[in-house]
Scaffold this motif. Sequence first.
Motif: not given
Length: 106
Positions: A37-48
């Motif tokens: 969900v956060v990756s979609r909001i930021k429009d980029e992959p979120v690192h673990s």
Amino acid sequence: MNDVQELLDLLAKRKLSVAILTSLNDGPLRYTTLQHVVSRIKDEPVHSRTLTDTLNYLCGEHLVEHHYQGADYGLTIGGRELVGLLTEIRRWSRQHRGIGGGTPAR
């Protein structure tokens, strides 16, 4: 005014803070779902590691809590109240700064 500055500094300190808080507004999420969900909001992959560090930070600030039995994350009462304030700030910004198609006030 110092309290307001401290709050803004808290949110700005970690770039994912607002996205995480907003994502958890509808209810607790498991870690992997939250990451998507956060990756979609930021429009980029979120690192673990970045997500984990930010979640730990928000837990330390008593805005997010980790439910170990359900292995999910959710907002605390303070976190829910803060999301309400962020929603009002977003509304104000759109109304007065012309963001999102609104007309700026003159």
